[in-house]
Design a protein around this motif. Structure first.
Motif, PDB file in Angstrom:
ATOM      1  N   ASN A 157      22.467  18.690 -49.398  1.00 49.22           N
ATOM      2  CA  ASN A 157      23.061  19.767 -50.203  1.00 49.22           C
ATOM      3  C   ASN A 157      22.464  19.807 -51.603  1.00 49.22           C
ATOM      4  OD1 ASN A 157      24.736  20.688 -48.177  1.00 49.22           O
ATOM      5  ND2 ASN A 157      26.473  19.448 -48.827  1.00 49.22           N
ATOM      6  N   ILE A 158      22.132  18.646 -52.151  1.00 48.58           N
ATOM      7  CA  ILE A 158      21.493  18.614 -53.471  1.00 48.58           C
ATOM      8  C   ILE A 158      20.112  19.261 -53.383  1.00 48.58           C
ATOM      9  CG2 ILE A 158      20.459  17.096 -55.201  1.00 48.58           C
ATOM     10  CD1 ILE A 158      22.862  15.230 -54.802  1.00 48.58           C
ATOM     11  N   VAL A 159      19.349  18.895 -52.357  1.00 47.28           N
ATOM     12  CA  VAL A 159      17.990  19.436 -52.208  1.00 47.28           C
ATOM     13  C   VAL A 159      18.027  20.946 -51.955  1.00 47.28           C
ATOM     14  CG1 VAL A 159      15.914  19.405 -50.758  1.00 47.28           C
ATOM     15  CG2 VAL A 159      16.995  17.255 -51.438  1.00 47.28           C
ATOM     16  N   GLY A 160      18.821  21.381 -50.976  1.00 46.92           N
ATOM     17  CA  GLY A 160      18.833  22.800 -50.604  1.00 46.92           C
ATOM     18  C   GLY A 160      19.822  23.636 -51.390  1.00 46.92           C
ATOM     19  N   GLY A 161      21.026  23.114 -51.566  1.00 43.95           N
ATOM     20  CA  GLY A 161      22.092  23.891 -52.192  1.00 43.95           C
ATOM     21  C   GLY A 161      22.013  23.944 -53.701  1.00 43.95           C
ATOM     22  N   ILE A 162      21.271  23.012 -54.299  1.00 47.84           N
ATOM     23  CA  ILE A 162      21.076  23.042 -55.748  1.00 47.84           C
ATOM     24  C   ILE A 162      19.596  23.269 -56.045  1.00 47.84           C
ATOM     25  CG2 ILE A 162      21.269  21.760 -57.908  1.00 47.84           C
ATOM     26  CD1 ILE A 162      23.697  20.283 -56.673  1.00 47.84           C
ATOM     27  N   GLY A 163      18.742  22.367 -55.563  1.00 49.87           N
ATOM     28  CA  GLY A 163      17.316  22.434 -55.878  1.00 49.87           C
ATOM     29  C   GLY A 163      16.653  23.734 -55.470  1.00 49.87           C
ATOM     30  N   ALA A 164      16.799  24.108 -54.211  1.00 52.27           N
ATOM     31  CA  ALA A 164      16.131  25.330 -53.718  1.00 52.27           C
ATOM     32  C   ALA A 164      16.688  26.577 -54.400  1.00 52.27           C
ATOM     33  CB  ALA A 164      16.275  25.439 -52.202  1.00 52.27           C
ATOM     34  N   ILE A 165      17.996  26.623 -54.586  1.00 55.13           N
ATOM     35  CA  ILE A 165      18.601  27.802 -55.223  1.00 55.13           C
ATOM     36  C   ILE A 165      18.162  27.906 -56.676  1.00 55.13           C
ATOM     37  CG2 ILE A 165      20.788  28.839 -55.954  1.00 55.13           C
ATOM     38  CD1 ILE A 165      22.021  27.721 -53.344  1.00 55.13           C
ATOM     39  N   TYR A 166      18.139  26.782 -57.398  1.00 53.09           N
ATOM     40  CA  TYR A 166      17.692  26.802 -58.794  1.00 53.09           C
ATOM     41  C   TYR A 166      16.217  27.171 -58.896  1.00 53.09           C
ATOM     42  CZ  TYR A 166      21.920  24.460 -60.663  1.00 53.09           C
ATOM     43  OH  TYR A 166      23.196  24.143 -61.050  1.00 53.09           O
ATOM     44  N   LEU A 167      15.400  26.698 -57.949  1.00 57.50           N
ATOM     45  CA  LEU A 167      13.968  27.000 -58.011  1.00 57.50           C
ATOM     46  C   LEU A 167      13.670  28.492 -57.880  1.00 57.50           C
ATOM     47  CD1 LEU A 167      12.273  24.056 -56.095  1.00 57.50           C
ATOM     48  CD2 LEU A 167      12.088  24.618 -58.529  1.00 57.50           C
ATOM     49  N   VAL A 168      14.544  29.219 -57.216  1.00 55.97           N
ATOM     50  CA  VAL A 168      14.379  30.671 -57.107  1.00 55.97           C
ATOM     51  C   VAL A 168      15.169  31.374 -58.217  1.00 55.97           C
ATOM     52  CG1 VAL A 168      14.698  32.692 -55.630  1.00 55.97           C
ATOM     53  CG2 VAL A 168      14.024  30.512 -54.614  1.00 55.97           C
ATOM     54  N   GLY A 169      16.393  30.941 -58.447  1.00 53.52           N
ATOM     55  CA  GLY A 169      17.281  31.634 -59.375  1.00 53.52           C
ATOM     56  C   GLY A 169      16.936  31.489 -60.837  1.00 53.52           C
ATOM     57  N   VAL A 170      16.578  30.291 -61.266  1.00 49.44           N
ATOM     58  CA  VAL A 170      16.320  30.063 -62.691  1.00 49.44           C
ATOM     59  C   VAL A 170      15.102  30.843 -63.189  1.00 49.44           C
ATOM     60  CG1 VAL A 170      15.721  28.315 -64.410  1.00 49.44           C
ATOM     61  CG2 VAL A 170      17.572  27.877 -62.787  1.00 49.44           C
ATOM     62  N   ILE A 230      17.309  24.557 -68.818  1.00 55.19           N
ATOM     63  CA  ILE A 230      18.293  23.917 -69.697  1.00 55.19           C
ATOM     64  C   ILE A 230      19.605  24.699 -69.644  1.00 55.19           C
ATOM     65  CG2 ILE A 230      18.870  23.431 -72.110  1.00 55.19           C
ATOM     66  CD1 ILE A 230      15.857  22.746 -72.489  1.00 55.19           C
ATOM     67  N   GLY A 231      19.508  26.024 -69.663  1.00 59.54           N
ATOM     68  CA  GLY A 231      20.700  26.865 -69.580  1.00 59.54           C
ATOM     69  C   GLY A 231      21.432  26.711 -68.262  1.00 59.54           C
ATOM     70  N   ALA A 232      20.690  26.434 -67.195  1.00 61.21           N
ATOM     71  CA  ALA A 232      21.311  26.261 -65.875  1.00 61.21           C
ATOM     72  C   ALA A 232      22.070  24.942 -65.783  1.00 61.21           C
ATOM     73  CB  ALA A 232      20.250  26.331 -64.778  1.00 61.21           C
ATOM     74  N   GLY A 233      21.882  24.073 -66.759  1.00 62.54           N
ATOM     75  CA  GLY A 233      22.586  22.786 -66.764  1.00 62.54           C
ATOM     76  C   GLY A 233      24.096  22.926 -66.755  1.00 62.54           C
ATOM     77  N   VAL A 234      24.605  24.052 -67.250  1.00 61.64           N
ATOM     78  CA  VAL A 234      26.042  24.283 -67.253  1.00 61.64           C
ATOM     79  C   VAL A 234      26.592  24.379 -65.827  1.00 61.64           C
ATOM     80  CG1 VAL A 234      25.969  26.805 -67.388  1.00 61.64           C
ATOM     81  CG2 VAL A 234      27.875  25.585 -68.400  1.00 61.64           C
ATOM     82  N   PHE A 235      25.743  24.765 -64.886  1.00 61.80           N
ATOM     83  CA  PHE A 235      26.162  24.907 -63.489  1.00 61.80           C
ATOM     84  C   PHE A 235      26.128  23.583 -62.723  1.00 61.80           C
ATOM     85  CE2 PHE A 235      24.226  29.041 -64.580  1.00 61.80           C
ATOM     86  CZ  PHE A 235      25.330  29.845 -64.400  1.00 61.80           C
ATOM     87  N   LEU A 236      25.362  22.622 -63.207  1.00 63.46           N
ATOM     88  CA  LEU A 236      25.102  21.393 -62.451  1.00 63.46           C
ATOM     89  C   LEU A 236      26.355  20.589 -62.097  1.00 63.46           C
ATOM     90  CD1 LEU A 236      22.726  20.080 -61.132  1.00 63.46           C
ATOM     91  CD2 LEU A 236      22.283  18.823 -63.231  1.00 63.46           C
TER      92      LEU A 236
END
Length: 176
Positions: A97-110, A126-132
């Motif tokens: 979930n960290i790899v796909g649900g956070i990493g993959a989504i952030y790599l496209v979304g950010v 850095i701004g996306a850190g609030v979501f982490l």
């Protein structure tokens, strides 16, 4: 109308919990198709996003990359789950979930969000850190829920059939 906490142009929601759960429970193909179906319904105008948004606007704004990232994230979670886990386990599911649900989504979304807002890529991450913190909590919840579902309803990994063993001729004969 989904619950959302506004944090700048991209709200905090529980929707990525569903993005993590769908492929963990349904597999790569069905999980990804369920996310694509949700996005198609949203694109068609159903008010499924925070604030009752739907239509093309959410896809063209700062959240558009995250919405597309959901598809990539679901596919990554589904493929990794099917490939790496013979049986669904909490810790493996959490890491996936960290790899796909956070990493993959952030790599496209950010990058999408940074480009839309005119920020640098570094500022976007850095701004996306609030979501982490919330996303890590959702990764824990998704892994725990998926592990419980897999324990309650054990099914083979997608693509494998369950074949009932046929009783041999001797065991079918009546005993005297």
């Amino acid at each position: 109308m989904p619950f959302a906490i506004p944090v700048g142009p991209v709200p905090i929601t529980l929707q990525t919990l569903g993005v993590m759960l769908a492929p963990a429970i349904l597999g790569a193909k069905r999980g990804t198709l369920s996310i694509l179906t949700f996005l198609a319904l949203t694109l068609a105008g159903l008010p499924l996003l925070p604030g009752g948004r739907g239509g093309i606007e959410p896809f063209l704004g700062p959240t558009g990359g995250y919405l597309l990232g959901w598809v990539v994230g679901a596919l990554v979670i589904g493929v990794l789950t099917q490939t790496l886990m013979r049986r669904y386990r909490f810790w493996g599911g959490f890491l996936i979930n960290i790899v796909g649900g956070i990493g993959a989504i952030y790599l496209v979304g950010v990058p999408w969000s940074a480009l839309y807002l005119g920020d640098t890529l570094l500022a976007g991450f850095i701004g996306a850190g609030v979501f982490l913190p919330g996303d890590l909590l959702k990764a824990v919840l998704a892994a725990a829920i998926a592990a419980a579902v897999h324990r309650a309803y054990p099914v083979p990994p997608a693509g494998r059939r369950v074949v009932k063993e046929q009783p041999d001729a001797e065991s079918e004969r009546p005993r005297a």
